[in-house]
Design a protein around this motif. Structure first.
Motif, short mmCIF file in Angstrom:
data_model
loop_
_atom_site.label_atom_id
_atom_site.label_comp_id
_atom_site.label_asym_id
_atom_site.label_seq_id
_atom_site.Cartn_x
_atom_site.Cartn_y
_atom_site.Cartn_z
N LEU A 61 4.47 11.33 -5.09
CA LEU A 61 5.46 11.92 -5.99
C LEU A 61 4.80 12.51 -7.23
CD1 LEU A 61 8.30 9.23 -5.80
CD2 LEU A 61 8.25 11.50 -4.73
N PHE A 62 3.80 11.80 -7.73
CA PHE A 62 3.06 12.28 -8.88
C PHE A 62 2.35 13.60 -8.55
CE2 PHE A 62 -0.61 12.23 -11.80
CZ PHE A 62 0.03 11.98 -13.00
N GLY A 63 1.65 13.62 -7.42
CA GLY A 63 0.95 14.84 -7.01
C GLY A 63 1.89 15.98 -6.70
N TYR A 64 3.02 15.66 -6.05
CA TYR A 64 4.00 16.69 -5.69
C TYR A 64 4.60 17.32 -6.95
CZ TYR A 64 8.12 18.88 -3.63
OH TYR A 64 9.09 19.78 -3.24
N PHE A 65 4.95 16.49 -7.92
CA PHE A 65 5.53 16.99 -9.16
C PHE A 65 4.59 17.96 -9.86
CE2 PHE A 65 5.76 16.56 -13.81
CZ PHE A 65 7.04 17.04 -14.04
N PHE A 66 3.32 17.58 -9.98
CA PHE A 66 2.37 18.44 -10.69
C PHE A 66 1.98 19.67 -9.86
CE2 PHE A 66 1.86 14.73 -13.42
CZ PHE A 66 1.83 15.34 -14.67
N SER A 67 2.07 19.57 -8.54
CA SER A 67 1.83 20.75 -7.70
C SER A 67 2.91 21.80 -7.95
CB SER A 67 1.83 20.36 -6.22
OG SER A 67 0.77 19.52 -5.92
N ILE A 68 4.17 21.35 -8.05
CA ILE A 68 5.27 22.28 -8.34
C ILE A 68 5.08 22.91 -9.72
CG2 ILE A 68 7.74 22.46 -8.72
CD1 ILE A 68 6.96 22.13 -5.80
N LEU A 127 -0.39 33.54 -22.00
CA LEU A 127 -1.58 32.71 -22.17
C LEU A 127 -1.23 31.23 -22.27
CD1 LEU A 127 -4.61 32.43 -22.63
CD2 LEU A 127 -4.21 32.82 -25.09
N VAL A 128 -0.13 30.93 -22.95
CA VAL A 128 0.25 29.54 -23.13
C VAL A 128 0.52 28.85 -21.79
CG1 VAL A 128 2.71 30.07 -23.40
CG2 VAL A 128 1.76 27.97 -24.40
N TYR A 129 1.08 29.60 -20.83
CA TYR A 129 1.33 29.03 -19.50
C TYR A 129 0.03 28.84 -18.73
CZ TYR A 129 6.25 30.03 -20.35
OH TYR A 129 7.53 30.05 -20.87
N GLN A 130 -0.92 29.77 -18.91
CA GLN A 130 -2.22 29.62 -18.25
C GLN A 130 -2.97 28.41 -18.79
OE1 GLN A 130 -4.26 33.35 -18.68
NE2 GLN A 130 -2.72 34.50 -17.53
N MET A 131 -2.85 28.16 -20.08
CA MET A 131 -3.48 26.98 -20.66
C MET A 131 -2.82 25.71 -20.13
SD MET A 131 -3.92 28.28 -24.61
CE MET A 131 -4.56 26.71 -25.17
N ALA A 132 -1.52 25.73 -20.00
CA ALA A 132 -0.81 24.58 -19.45
C ALA A 132 -1.20 24.35 -17.99
CB ALA A 132 0.69 24.80 -19.56
N GLN A 133 -1.42 25.45 -17.27
CA GLN A 133 -1.85 25.34 -15.88
C GLN A 133 -3.23 24.68 -15.78
OE1 GLN A 133 -2.51 29.03 -13.72
NE2 GLN A 133 -1.58 28.17 -11.88
N PHE A 134 -4.11 25.01 -16.71
CA PHE A 134 -5.44 24.41 -16.75
C PHE A 134 -5.34 22.91 -17.00
CE2 PHE A 134 -9.22 23.06 -19.14
CZ PHE A 134 -10.19 23.32 -18.17
N SER A 135 -4.39 22.50 -17.84
CA SER A 135 -4.22 21.07 -18.11
C SER A 135 -3.81 20.32 -16.85
CB SER A 135 -3.18 20.86 -19.22
OG SER A 135 -1.89 21.22 -18.77
N ILE A 136 -3.07 20.99 -15.96
CA ILE A 136 -2.68 20.36 -14.71
C ILE A 136 -3.88 20.22 -13.78
CG2 ILE A 136 -1.26 20.64 -12.63
CD1 ILE A 136 0.91 21.78 -14.37
N VAL A 137 -4.81 21.15 -13.85
CA VAL A 137 -6.06 21.02 -13.09
C VAL A 137 -6.79 19.75 -13.51
CG1 VAL A 137 -8.34 22.03 -12.65
CG2 VAL A 137 -6.29 23.50 -12.70
N ILE A 138 -6.78 19.47 -14.80
CA ILE A 138 -7.41 18.24 -15.31
C ILE A 138 -6.68 17.01 -14.75
CG2 ILE A 138 -7.88 16.89 -17.38
CD1 ILE A 138 -8.21 19.52 -18.89
N ALA A 168 0.83 -1.21 0.00
CA ALA A 168 0.00 0.00 0.00
C ALA A 168 0.86 1.25 0.00
CB ALA A 168 -0.94 -0.01 1.21
N ASN A 169 1.95 1.22 0.76
CA ASN A 169 2.83 2.40 0.81
C ASN A 169 3.58 2.62 -0.48
OD1 ASN A 169 2.76 4.00 3.26
ND2 ASN A 169 3.32 2.13 4.34
N SER A 170 3.90 1.53 -1.20
CA SER A 170 4.57 1.71 -2.49
C SER A 170 3.66 2.46 -3.46
CB SER A 170 4.97 0.36 -3.08
OG SER A 170 3.83 -0.41 -3.43
N ILE A 171 2.37 2.14 -3.42
CA ILE A 171 1.41 2.85 -4.26
C ILE A 171 1.25 4.29 -3.77
CG2 ILE A 171 -1.02 2.95 -4.98
CD1 ILE A 171 -1.05 -0.13 -4.74
N GLY A 172 1.20 4.46 -2.46
CA GLY A 172 1.06 5.80 -1.89
C GLY A 172 2.22 6.70 -2.23
#
Length: 204
Positions: free
Chosen positions: A85-92, A103-114, A76-80
């Motif tokens: 790490l996945f969430g931390y990377f995209f948060s950064i 605008l291009v960065y704002q669009m990229a930011q929206f893709s991270i919300v997805i 379970a911890n290996s999955i966690g």
């Protein structure tokens, strides 16, 4: 009158069970120093809820919880860790893109919300699938996402109900979350997600 008393007795038993399970979830999460406790404790909670919904009402809660917690601790911890790490990377990445004005960065930011929305969907389905199917670690990241996308109405329903219920309870009577927040959510999620399992028994 006897039926009313019996109904009240059954209700009291289930309230006690859910509160006890939630307290075990909190304590075992703390015992694992939060980071290393949250995943195995949540798996153990969902495992007990699954057994309840399959008619095993009289199982020894503490013993079962501890056995699952201990058995699934590393897996379970290996999955966690992967999810963290996945969430931390995209948060950064989200913060870096948010500091840009183009605008291009704002669009990229929206893709991270997805991406975060997909991550939330994955987490909702992860634990019911974990305790129902015997899969390899990476498959526990694949199948929750697949099933959540294939069943969008159920996914939105589960996310909306949990989000709204959590918000209103926190605003009105936050102490309820300590005693029932995890166990009630686990019961509701397991009930909803398990409706899809029959379609995937052969494929998974």
């Amino acid at each position: 009158m006897a039926e009313v008393a019996r109904g009240y007795y059954i209700f009291a038993i289930w309230i006690t069970r859910l509160a006890y399970l939630n307290i075990l979830w909190v304590l075992f999460t703390i015992a694992g120093l939060l980071f290393f406790g949250i995943m195995p404790a949540t798996v153990a909670m969902f495992a007990i809820v699954r057994k309840w919904q399959r008619g095993e009402d009289e199982l020894p809660i503490f013993t079962t919880f501890w056995e699952v917690y201990r058995k699934e601790f590393w897996k379970a911890n290996s999955i966690g860790i992967i999810l963290f790490l996945f969430g931390y990377f995209f948060s950064i990445q989200f913060q870096i893109l948010g500091a840009q004005s183009a605008l291009v960065y704002q669009m990229a930011q929206f893709s991270i919300v997805i991406v975060f929305a997909l991550l939330a969907m994955l987490v909702i389905y992860l634990f019911p699938i974990y305790v129902h199917f015997d899969l390899k670690a990476m498959q526990y990241l694949k199948w929750p996402l697949i099933i959540s996308i294939v069943h969008p109405i159920l996914t939105v329903f589960l996310l909306a109900c949990i989000g709204l219920a959590g918000y209103f309870i926190f605003q009105i009577f936050p102490a309820v979350l300590f005693f029932f927040g995890g166990s009630l959510s686990a019961y509701f999620i397991t009930w909803g997600v398990s409706k899809t399992f029959a379609k995937y028994e052969a494929a998974v």
